[in-house]
Motif scaffolding. Structure first.
Motif, PDB file in Angstrom:
ATOM      1  N   ALA A   1      31.916 -14.473  40.655  1.00  0.00           N
ATOM      2  CA  ALA A   1      31.511 -15.254  39.488  1.00  0.00           C
ATOM      3  C   ALA A   1      30.334 -14.573  38.805  1.00  0.00           C
ATOM      4  O   ALA A   1      29.605 -13.791  39.435  1.00  0.00           O
ATOM      5  CB  ALA A   1      31.120 -16.674  39.897  1.00  0.00           C
ATOM      6  N   TRP A   2      30.174 -14.853  37.530  1.00  0.00           N
ATOM      7  CA  TRP A   2      28.987 -14.389  36.820  1.00  0.00           C
ATOM      8  C   TRP A   2      27.834 -15.282  37.251  1.00  0.00           C
ATOM      9  O   TRP A   2      27.985 -16.489  37.388  1.00  0.00           O
ATOM     10  CB  TRP A   2      29.194 -14.497  35.308  1.00  0.00           C
TER      11      TRP A   2
ATOM     12  N   LEU B   1      21.027 -13.814  38.052  1.00  0.00           N
ATOM     13  CA  LEU B   1      21.132 -12.379  38.315  1.00  0.00           C
ATOM     14  C   LEU B   1      21.435 -11.611  37.034  1.00  0.00           C
ATOM     15  O   LEU B   1      21.116 -10.441  36.912  1.00  0.00           O
ATOM     16  CB  LEU B   1      22.261 -12.131  39.327  1.00  0.00           C
ATOM     17  N   ASN B   2      22.046 -12.325  36.065  1.00  0.00           N
ATOM     18  CA  ASN B   2      22.539 -11.689  34.840  1.00  0.00           C
ATOM     19  C   ASN B   2      23.544 -10.598  35.191  1.00  0.00           C
ATOM     20  O   ASN B   2      23.531  -9.494  34.626  1.00  0.00           O
ATOM     21  CB  ASN B   2      21.394 -11.105  34.017  1.00  0.00           C
ATOM     22  N   GLY B   3      24.407 -10.942  36.127  1.00  0.00           N
ATOM     23  CA  GLY B   3      25.416 -10.007  36.581  1.00  0.00           C
ATOM     24  C   GLY B   3      26.438 -10.713  37.452  1.00  0.00           C
ATOM     25  O   GLY B   3      26.475 -11.942  37.515  1.00  0.00           O
ATOM     26  N   VAL B   4      27.256  -9.917  38.122  1.00  0.00           N
ATOM     27  CA  VAL B   4      28.383 -10.447  38.896  1.00  0.00           C
ATOM     28  C   VAL B   4      28.015 -10.530  40.367  1.00  0.00           C
ATOM     29  O   VAL B   4      27.377  -9.626  40.913  1.00  0.00           O
ATOM     30  CB  VAL B   4      29.620  -9.529  38.734  1.00  0.00           C
TER      31      VAL B   4
END
Lengths: 120, 110
Positions: free
Chosen positions: B91-92, B96-99
């Motif tokens: 999930a996004w 974290l602003n990432g995966v």
């Protein structure tokens, strides 16, 4: 048909810089919403996202590795390059690149992966 | 680092229904779509489910996904021997602003 293929060295020495290239076809990295990401998988099988670059050159990095990573794109060559500095044996993993699209699909098509071993 | 939690293993006999859970938080599953991947030995992960319960072309409808709050599940009905593989959720993550990925669940067909 979208395809991606990773290329680069199969082994590097500790402290060296790793440069991996993702060559792709079947899509354009100039199209709105499109991205290419890098993910690695350790020998223990954990998947770890590393970086993403989007059509508009927006770049995202895994925070814990941000100081060591750089991702760039060359739309004329249909390539995305990932560099990782100061390699360590714990960075030994299979590195994948994958097609992404902004929204609800994270990575829908993956390359076959390339195993990189860090050892002196 | 944010992480999604999956059971390490699950199993079933041919024809049974098996479910794999994926637990996260408000910044990932609670806010964004969940993707599920299947990885056969020696191959790259393959997208199985996206947008909670949508299947890419070619993925049989034996595979289905669901989400409730900060948890998601993958269900495999009519279990077949070729379903023996590792399954990962992803999930996004807005923090974290990432995966982020789950640790993976190895499904065994008994």
């Amino acid at each position: 048909q979208i395809t991606l293929r990773e290329s680069g060295p199969t082994s590097v020495q500790p402290t060296q810089t790793l440069t991996l290239t993702c060559s792709f076809s079947g899509f354009s990295l100039t199209r709105s919403g499109v991205g290419v990401g890098w993910i690695r998988q350790t020998p223990g099988k954990a998947l770890e996202w590393l970086a993403l670059i989007y059509w508009d050159d927006d770049k995202r990095y895994r925070p814990s590795l941000k100081t060591r990573l750089a991702i760039t794109k060359d739309t004329s060559k249909n390539e995305v390059v990932l560099t990782m500095t100061n390699m360590d044996p714990v960075d030994t993993a299979t590195y994948y690149c994958a097609h992404s699209f902004v929204g609800e699909i994270l990575f829908d098509v993956w390359g076959q992966g390339t195993l990189v071993t860090v050892s002196s | 680092q944010s992480v999604l939690t999956q059971p390490p293993s699950a199993s079933g006999t041919p024809g049974q229904r098996v479910t794999v859970s994926c637990s996260g938080g408000r910044s990932n599953i609670g806010s964004n779509a969940v993707n599920w991947y299947r990885q056969l030995p020696g191959t790259a992960p393959k997208l199985l489910i996206y947008s909670i319960n949508r299947r890419p072309s070619g993925v049989p409808d034996r595979f289905s996904g669901s989400k409730s709050g900060t948890s998601a599940s993958l269900a495999i009905s009519g279990l077949q021997s070729e379903d023996e593989a590792d399954y990962y959720c992803a999930a996004w993550d807005d923090s974290l602003n990432g995966v982020i990925f789950g640790g993976g669940t190895k499904v065994t067909v008994l």
